[in-house]
Scaffold this motif. Structure first.
Motif, short mmCIF file in Angstrom:
data_model
loop_
_atom_site.label_atom_id
_atom_site.label_comp_id
_atom_site.label_asym_id
_atom_site.label_seq_id
_atom_site.Cartn_x
_atom_site.Cartn_y
_atom_site.Cartn_z
N LEU A 1 0.84 -1.11 0.03
CA LEU A 1 -0.17 0.04 -0.07
C LEU A 1 1.05 1.30 -0.10
O LEU A 1 1.96 1.35 0.97
CB LEU A 1 -0.89 -0.02 1.35
CG LEU A 1 -1.94 1.12 1.38
CD1 LEU A 1 -3.20 0.59 1.93
CD2 LEU A 1 -1.35 2.31 1.91
N SER B 1 1.02 5.61 0.08
CA SER B 1 0.02 6.59 0.28
C SER B 1 0.89 7.96 0.29
O SER B 1 2.01 8.10 0.51
CB SER B 1 -0.59 6.45 1.73
OG SER B 1 -1.30 7.55 1.84
N SER C 1 -2.14 -1.22 -3.64
CA SER C 1 -3.41 -0.30 -3.08
C SER C 1 -2.47 1.20 -3.29
O SER C 1 -1.62 1.33 -2.61
CB SER C 1 -4.01 -0.56 -1.91
OG SER C 1 -4.70 0.42 -1.79
N VAL D 1 -3.28 4.81 -1.70
CA VAL D 1 -4.35 5.61 -0.96
C VAL D 1 -3.55 7.13 -0.78
O VAL D 1 -2.70 7.20 -0.43
CB VAL D 1 -4.53 5.15 0.32
CG1 VAL D 1 -5.51 5.85 1.06
CG2 VAL D 1 -4.76 3.51 0.55
N CYS D 2 -4.35 7.81 -1.79
CA CYS D 2 -3.66 9.30 -2.07
C CYS D 2 -4.83 10.25 -2.19
O CYS D 2 -5.96 9.96 -1.76
CB CYS D 2 -2.94 9.20 -3.48
SG CYS D 2 -2.10 8.08 -3.74
N PRO E 1 -5.27 11.37 2.61
CA PRO E 1 -5.58 10.02 2.78
C PRO E 1 -5.11 9.79 4.00
O PRO E 1 -4.06 9.16 4.76
CB PRO E 1 -4.35 9.48 1.83
CG PRO E 1 -3.25 10.72 1.85
CD PRO E 1 -4.17 11.93 1.90
N LYS F 1 -8.49 5.86 5.81
CA LYS F 1 -8.64 5.23 4.27
C LYS F 1 -7.53 4.39 4.14
O LYS F 1 -7.94 3.32 3.45
CB LYS F 1 -8.63 6.43 3.32
CG LYS F 1 -9.50 7.52 3.51
CD LYS F 1 -9.42 8.91 2.50
CE LYS F 1 -10.36 9.89 2.83
NZ LYS F 1 -9.84 11.07 1.94
N CYS F 2 -6.79 4.54 4.69
CA CYS F 2 -5.25 3.53 4.68
C CYS F 2 -5.94 2.29 5.30
O CYS F 2 -5.54 1.10 4.89
CB CYS F 2 -4.15 4.16 5.11
SG CYS F 2 -3.88 5.69 4.37
N GLY G 1 -7.86 0.32 3.15
CA GLY G 1 -6.87 -0.24 2.06
C GLY G 1 -6.55 -1.57 2.47
O GLY G 1 -6.35 -2.55 1.57
#
Lengths: 452, 392
Positions: free
Chosen positions: B326, B328, B358, B360-361, B377, B381-382, B385
């Protein structure tokens, strides 16, 4: 507490602005007196704030109040005269302005101006024949190059635009080096990475040319600032055209150089055209020299086709720039006789008659030849012999350069960073594996096997 | 009093207000989504937009670089600049308002200590500042240029991308501007809106020849900034402005360097790799803790630190181990640097991946003012994810 300290900080900032304006006023005075008695380093002087005086106290300007509504006419600065030493026939107009250069020096001027001209003709033709990819001639501007280059010290740094090959030639860049660059062969100091005419030389303090216009202007200011801090007898010269002077970077450079007090000569070659755009579509004021006062900078306009006028102006600007740590702006009026580049046909936007006038009647080379002839320093025979000899020399170098291999493809990947990065190493290996596999599709024979 | 001062500052100077309002004392905030600054009166909650979406987590006190002193991030920058000015007589620091100490106070006291010719104001012109800095560097001196906000770096884009980045290459190594470092405050700050919040690193990541660095803490900021200054390539150093005051650590007073282009595994784990840089590293650390507590998932947190040229090896090694990634960042997702990491990892670790990578931005919008809590983010939200990747 925080509020108090911040207020005092803001107050300091306002005071700093106040100084800038005082400084501009001081500059104006210094021009009148022709010395720098009034010039005070803004960072050293604090103008006492006196609210009792019945005069404007605005930090950004220093002047008197008036009670008549009047706009300043844009032609307050107009008709800036053109300084010259020789008339079009090569006669010295005012003997006090004769730089009294030796025969040897003047012959050197002439040799360099004509050699540049010869090199231009051969490289221009070679592009037309498809032997090099691109070229830009210097026709008609030889006087601005040689006159300014001769007025500098060899260790002065040069930031050029792209049409200053004569400056580099005067400094001693060899014909081999010029040709190697234009051919992007294995001897090119720039390692074959740039289009033709993007020369550079560390030894000759000539910073490598880049295509984007005017970017060199604020850079020259930074270099001049660093040189000023070294406190040695050294200056920077920055060349650009009147078109480039419209770029934001030009404004940035002018303003920074004046406020940061840099020993620098801005040398504008006003040659009438930015590719096809004539000067009357480039600016509305009186050329580039008129901008100097707006920046608090000393400026002069010279006849760029008079190599002695260019020499005198540059010499004096250089002397004072170093002595007084301030920038000078020289606007050299000249004419681009050639097309902008080999990608341009100027007959689409200017008349042949106009070009012919400058080529036949007001050319810096012929003017200097008249001068030399009147002194008995140069004859028709000398001219014929020199033309033949210089053409032959250029052709020999040209043929050598053409035969030389191109640089090793490995140089595609070096010098991006000071060190090779893992990503670049990987990409290089991948390219070489690929080229091995598809050898027949890549012109490997034309490239050097050695990396220097 | 503090509130009054802030109000005054807002009226007086927008840019100044940023520096003072971003004062977030170091404190653990707990798990709530929106947090009020302790300086906010609880009775005026509706007036106070001051939200902290992260909790700064200091690293262990470094022992290998000599004596340390308590510093926040802007003080650690000042300390690095102080070390540089003291050891390198050619070094100069310049930009808008740096002479009086800078709007974020990073150059406080340096002009008095080292002289007006070494720490000075320039006219208000970013392309001029960078162009000037390149020239200083080409002439052989050390140039440290400040752009007042990363959001205002774009007028200098040409000088950075076409000039600084290509100087060495185009001259065949005859000339370079490797002694140039450009500093700029960066990232979200709680109320910075469109033009005081941006994270423009991806624009510069597409530009071979420059290095781009973002620190996560005062110690990292000092070590990485000194590396940028010493590095023989032009560097852009983005300083997370929300950390200027919020982040406090024991920072070595002497000069020390942290190598560029080396990511750091700040927390080891086995199930998911989380990559971030700058402020977002702290979000990731909190997310790793949440994932452990709520999902029993073990996360490896990596601070990329250098965006260009980036450390592919450390990232891929981790993904080979965890099988999930992930990434971000605050900048918009499309064309953001997470995309580059994602595609490289996909190429290098395709068979190791247990779930799609993934990102998340930030959303593909300008950085919004009052909607910042929804835009960023954040940890929720993370966290979501991670849940999706685990359940894939």
């Amino acid at each position: 507490m925080a509020a108090v300290s911040t207020f005092s900080n803001m107050n300091k900032m306002y005071r700093a602005c106040f100084h800038a304006s005082r400084q501009a006023a001081a500059l104006k005075a210094s021009r009148l007196l022709n010395n720098r008695t009034f010039r005070v380093n803004s960072t050293h002087r604090q103008q006492p704030f006196d609210s009792t005086l019945e005069k404007p106290q605005f930090p950004g300007a220093s002047a008197e109040f008036v009670d008549q509504l009047e706009f300043i006419e844009p032609n307050v600065i107009a008709g800036i005269p053109v300084y010259r030493v020789m008339d079009r026939q090569g006669n010295i107009i005012n003997p006090s302005q004769d730089p009294q250069l030796s025969k040897e020096t003047v012959l050197n001027f002439y040799h360099k101006m004509t050699l540049l001209n010869t090199m231009d003709r051969i490289l221009y033709e070679s592009q037309r024949q498809g032997r090099i990819s691109f070229y830009m001639t210097n026709y008609g501007e030889e006087g601005t190059h040689i006159g300014s280059a001769a007025a500098l010290e060899p260790n002065d740094m040069v930031f050029g635009q792209y049409r200053e090959a004569g400056v580099l030639m005067y400094r001693g860049f060899s014909l081999d080096s010029f040709m190697a660059q234009c051919y992007a062969n294995a001897d090119d100091l720039g390692k074959g990475r740039q289009m033709p005419v993007h020369y550079g030389s560390r030894d000759l303090n000539f910073v490598t040319i880049s295509s984007p216009l005017a970017t060199q202007i604020p850079q020259a200011v930074g270099a001049a600032y660093a040189i000023k801090r070294e406190n040695i007898n050294r200056a920077v010269i920055c060349y650009f055209g009147e078109g480039a002077a419209s770029e934001g970077d030009a404004h940035a450079g002018f303003n920074f150089s004046a406020t940061l007090e840099c020993p620098l000569i801005f040398f504008c070659r006003n040659n009438g055209y930015a590719i096809s755009t004539p000067t009357n579509e480039q600016y509305r004021g009186d050329g580039i020299a008129a901008r100097g006062p707006g920046y608090g900078m000393l400026s002069i306009r010279v006849d760029g086709n008079d190599v002695f006028a260019v020499y005198n102006a540059t010499k004096e600007a250089r002397r004072r720039a170093v002595a007084e740590n301030q920038p000078f702006l020289i606007e050299a009026m000249t004419y681009r006789i050639g097309h902008h580049s080999t990608s341009d046909d100027s007959s689409a936007y200017r008349s042949v008659d106009e070009v012919n006038y400058w080529d036949k009647q007001d050319h810096p080379i012929s003017r200097l030849r008249h001068y030399m002839a009147s002194r008995g320093w140069w004859s028709e025979d000398d001219e014929r012999a020199w033309r033949k000899q210089s053409r032959q020399t250029v052709m020999e170098v040209f043929e050598r350069a053409e035969k030389r291999l191109k640089p090793n493809p490995e140089l595609l990947f070096t010098d991006v960073y000071e060190e090779m990065t893992p990503a670049l190493t990987k990409q290089r290996e991948s390219l070489f594996r690929h080229v091995q596999q598809y050898k027949e599709h890549y012109p490997l024979d034309l490239y050097d096997k050695d990396s220097h | 009093m503090a509130a009054a001062a802030r109000l005054f500052l807002r009226g007086a100077h927008t840019k100044l207000s940023i520096s003072s309002v971003s004062t977030v004392p170091q404190r653990h905030f707990g798990p709530a989504l929106l947090k009020l600054s302790p300086s906010c009166d609880p009775h005026t909650q509706t007036q106070c937009r001051h939200a902290a979406h992260f909790t700064f987590q200091p690293d262990l006190v470094p022992t290998q670089y000599g004596p340390t002193q308590k510093m926040n991030l802007f003080q650690s920058i000042t300390s690095a600049l102080d070390n540089t000015l003291s050891s390198d007589p050619t070094a100069v620091i310049f930009g808008e308002d740096v002479a009086f100490g800078g709007v974020f106070r990073c150059t406080v006291g340096l002009r008095d200590k080292y002289g007006k010719d070494r720490v000075f104001n320039t006219p208000l012109c970013e392309q001029g500042i960078v162009g000037f800095g390149i020239g200083v560097a080409v002439a052989g001196a050390t140039a440290i240029a400040e752009i007042q906000f990363a959001d205002y770096i774009y007028p200098a884009f040409d000088q950075i991308v076409n000039e600084a980045a290509k100087y060495r290459y185009r001259s065949g190594n005859l000339f370079d501007c490797g002694t140039l470092t450009i500093r700029a405050p960066w990232g979200c700050v709680g109320h910075g809106s469109l033009y005081h919040s941006q994270s423009p690193e991806a624009f510069f990541a597409h530009c071979p020849g420059i290095k781009v660095v973002v620190p996560r803490s005062p110690v990292q900021a000092k070590g990485l900034l000194l590396s940028c200054i010493a590095d023989k390539n032009p560097c852009i150093f983005f300083e997370p402005k929300i950390l200027y005051r919020a982040a406090v650590e024991q920072v070595p007073t002497e000069a020390f360097t942290i190598p560029l282009s080396q990511a750091e595994v700040v927390e080891e784990g086995s199930d998911v790799t989380l990559i971030a840089w700058g402020t977002q590293v702290h979000v990731m650390k909190e997310v790793a803790q949440m994932a452990q507590e709520k999902l029993g998932v073990s996360c490896e947190v990596i601070d990329l630190r250098t965006i260009l040229p980036w450390d592919v090896e450390t990232v891929c090694k981790s993904v080979v181990k965890t099988g999930r990634l992930l990434i971000s960042h605050e900048a918009p997702i499309t064309g953001g640097f997470a995309a580059e990491i994602s595609s490289t990892v996909q190429e290098e670790c395709f068979l190791n991946l247990e779930a799609p990578i993934s990102r998340v931005c930030g959303y593909d919008t300008p950085f919004p003012h009052i909607f910042e809590p929804f835009y960023i983010p954040d940890k929720w939200k993370c966290f979501e994810g991670i849940k999706k990747m685990i359940n894939y």
